[in-house]
Scaffold this active site. Sequence first.
Site, PDB file in Angstrom:
ATOM      1  N   ARG A 262       0.987  -8.501  11.344  1.00  0.00           N
ATOM      2  CA  ARG A 262       1.947  -8.062  11.159  1.00  0.00           C
ATOM      3  C   ARG A 262       3.489  -8.660  11.349  1.00  0.00           C
ATOM      4  NH1 ARG A 262      -0.349  -4.233   9.973  1.00  0.00           N
ATOM      5  NH2 ARG A 262      -1.428  -5.253   9.343  1.00  0.00           N
TER       6      ARG A 262
ATOM      7  N   GLN B 105      -9.478  -3.669   8.649  1.00  0.00           N
ATOM      8  CA  GLN B 105      -7.942  -3.433   9.911  1.00  0.00           C
ATOM      9  C   GLN B 105      -9.186  -1.982  10.314  1.00  0.00           C
ATOM     10  OE1 GLN B 105      -4.570  -3.916   8.160  1.00  0.00           O
ATOM     11  NE2 GLN B 105      -4.837  -3.802   7.240  1.00  0.00           N
TER      12      GLN B 105
ATOM     13  N   LYS C 162       1.138  -1.066   0.101  1.00  0.00           N
ATOM     14  CA  LYS C 162       0.192   0.002   0.146  1.00  0.00           C
ATOM     15  C   LYS C 162       1.282   1.333   0.030  1.00  0.00           C
ATOM     16  CE  LYS C 162      -1.569   1.159   4.186  1.00  0.00           C
ATOM     17  NZ  LYS C 162      -1.967   1.539   5.142  1.00  0.00           N
ATOM     18  N   THR C 163       1.628   1.102   0.740  1.00  0.00           N
ATOM     19  CA  THR C 163       2.539   2.142   1.286  1.00  0.00           C
ATOM     20  C   THR C 163       3.786   2.628  -0.422  1.00  0.00           C
ATOM     21  OG1 THR C 163       2.853   1.981   3.618  1.00  0.00           O
ATOM     22  CG2 THR C 163       3.942   3.722   2.144  1.00  0.00           C
TER      23      THR C 163
ATOM     24  N   ASP D  24      -4.904   7.932   3.658  1.00  0.00           N
ATOM     25  CA  ASP D  24      -4.474   6.477   3.948  1.00  0.00           C
ATOM     26  C   ASP D  24      -5.446   6.041   4.886  1.00  0.00           C
ATOM     27  OD1 ASP D  24      -3.771   4.172   3.980  1.00  0.00           O
ATOM     28  OD2 ASP D  24      -1.492   5.082   5.498  1.00  0.00           O
ATOM     29  N   GLU D  25      -5.936   4.973   5.366  1.00  0.00           N
ATOM     30  CA  GLU D  25      -6.431   4.083   6.810  1.00  0.00           C
ATOM     31  C   GLU D  25      -8.007   5.145   6.323  1.00  0.00           C
ATOM     32  OE1 GLU D  25      -5.338   1.622   8.178  1.00  0.00           O
ATOM     33  OE2 GLU D  25      -2.462   2.313   8.186  1.00  0.00           O
TER      34      GLU D  25
END
Length: 750
Positions: free
Chosen positions: A618, A256, A39-40, A225-226
């Site tokens: 993670r 998430q 994503k980043t 984002d998020e």
Amino acid sequence: MLNSKANENLLEGLNEEQRIAVQSVQGPLLIMAGPGSGKTRVITHRIAYLVQVMGVSPASIMAVTFTNKAAKEMQERVNQLLGSQASNITLGTFHNFGARVLRQYGDILGIDKQFVIYDDDEQKSIVKQSLEEFSLDPKQYSPSAINNAISAAKNKMLRPNEHAAHAKSYFDEIVNRVYVRYEKALLDNHALDFDDLLLKTVLLFQSDQNVLEKYQNRYKFLMVDEWQDTNKVQYLMTRMVAGDSNNLCVVGDPNQSIYSWRHADITNILDFENDNEKVKTVNLGRNYRSTGSIVSAAQSVIAPNANKSDLQLWTDNPQGNQIGVSYNYNEQEEALSVAAEIETLVNQENLRYGDIAIMYRTNAQSRAPEEAFVRSGIPYRIIGGLRFWERKEVKDLLSYLRVIHNPFDSLSLSRIINVPARGIGQKTLSLLNGWAQLNDLSLYKTVTDTIGEHSQHQISNPNEINTRSKKQLELFMSMLGRLTTIASESDVLQLFDQLIESIQYKKYIEEQDRSDDRWDNILELRSAISDYQDFAPEVGLSAFLESAALSTDLDQMDDSGPDAVTLITLHQAKGLEFPAVFMIGMEEGLLPHRRSIDSGDAAEIEEERRLCYVGMTRAQERLYMTIATNRSMYGNYNPGMSQTVGPSRFLKDIPSDLISIEGKSSLKKGIDISLPESSNNILTNQSRKRGGKTSPYNTGDHVKHKIFGAGVVVGCLITPLGNDFEVTVAFKGQGVKRLLASISNLEISD
DNA sequence: CAACAACAATTTTTT
DNA sequence: ATTGTTGTTG
């Protein structure tokens, strides 16, 4: 295409979906990005694509992230792609952006540009004061609950009068009364709370078209984002700034979403699709981060949720190790087995301590591993917990700086008026505060008036302030005056040093216990301030105070620190990755948390499930999930106090071929968990009280048994009847045994 | 007014 | 277990 070479470079190494995401720059775009799906990388490449291929000016790009840390990381990665041009991009959190807008245009809404930002503690103390004014018992109406309700109202854009119209219960009415008073207090103190930074910005945009257009004209390309963790106000703010050009890209993953308790609204994802006619959606489902086992296990944990994204996560990565599930007697043993496994990973698997993270549901759970790490000499760092900015000594000094910056901040002034103690006691303070309120004056002004020789406002109250206190107030105010002068002439670091000197803070700290730690915190604060040394006098102070209010422990976490294991909550771990992850406390009552179970709300359990999913994803290579069958609460194991009701239901959803279960096996395998001699005395000072009775053995005691030989006590519990103790001992070469104190005749060998 | 003791409440998660 | 709050004493 303006630059085909750049185009090739930027798209190289991206998969088909990622390329589409990078190249879709016009109009609304929704990127559904599973964990570890790059994503980043997509966001940063998309920014670079806009600049290098589409020829967009960096100044017209804004990217919003969830934390300052994420913003910093993104900035670094964009720097790598774009070089010096990258600094013109606006990159930060919603709160950052709001604060910036309001510092510049807030006066339109009557906001003092010198406003301070109140944190949760300060909000609660205003609520508490209001309750007391209304003669309502803060024990009956919890300030946190009321503060939370006010925050919820603000997040729904309900002003006090609108909230009043919605009031359904007596509690709502109380909330409304406090809400009105609370807003007045913020106004009087020239303060804003976190929610105001968003809410007032939207109100400003609504009330002043010119200001809104300024931002709309400047920012032509927005990325958020998020997105699954944004709230309604953030949604509105985003849509307003995007305006008609609507080049808005949001990135998120419903699976998430873990911040609904902070009023994040998962329907923002649906709304985004509904509100935009021609929204384009890209799904990033391929995971590049984790092993096959970890991805499958995570999938099977999220699967039972009724409300979930239909995005399928998959990976081509090797299957890797099974997930290590271990049962332990209590949290101390859990921590010891984690410590032992970490040593194995470091010594035999070529991992560094920094590659490893311990994750947990509640901050309080960090204690046991912390103690185990101290004893076994494993370096670690804790993120969050007693947060840096919330420590008393830090808050005290910040309050001084805030009063110097904004004398209307009566809350901060009350805090420091007698710190260090200078003979201005509670009586004096409440007289002053009473007078201030009666006459609608700031505390600062009230004090100035009180001590002024020829003051008209001399407190004519029958309970006059005695001459002694008045003398002290005079000294205090003249010191503040001197510091204010310094603030206008010198940089913020000099101001800080003068402050410490003026109030003899070092001496004050040294008189307290744990003074070394406290002084270290002050030096850390000083070093944070030194970043603002080069600013003009008042600007530096203002900028520092703002960053102090909006930064968190997580932001301080970077790779430059020493090689150490990270201890972190599941919430804070969102967005991070580690080669090895230990999720501790995988028990009913902890994950899912008791509160969510008791709520009876299926949605709350689903959020806990997502939290579990976030934690698991993670991990890159190794994932461990540990259980303690007994867990202390508030420091003891009294019958009925243990909050554990067996392993987490989430564990049971993982197919058994993906996990390998170990019941204390790491201890049985013969790993020597005995303590180095030197660390023995760390524990000897601990209280031996357990459930009111005196325990004969302490964790860490070296003991001898007639048959089993030498061992180390890893736990000692009072028995259910309360007349004996069950001692758990790890014996050298014999494994772990549970013995009754009364019959085992253990000898403390020391 | 400050220092000390006794007591109660605390633990979800945080920008 | 630890922190903050309340009440008592010097």
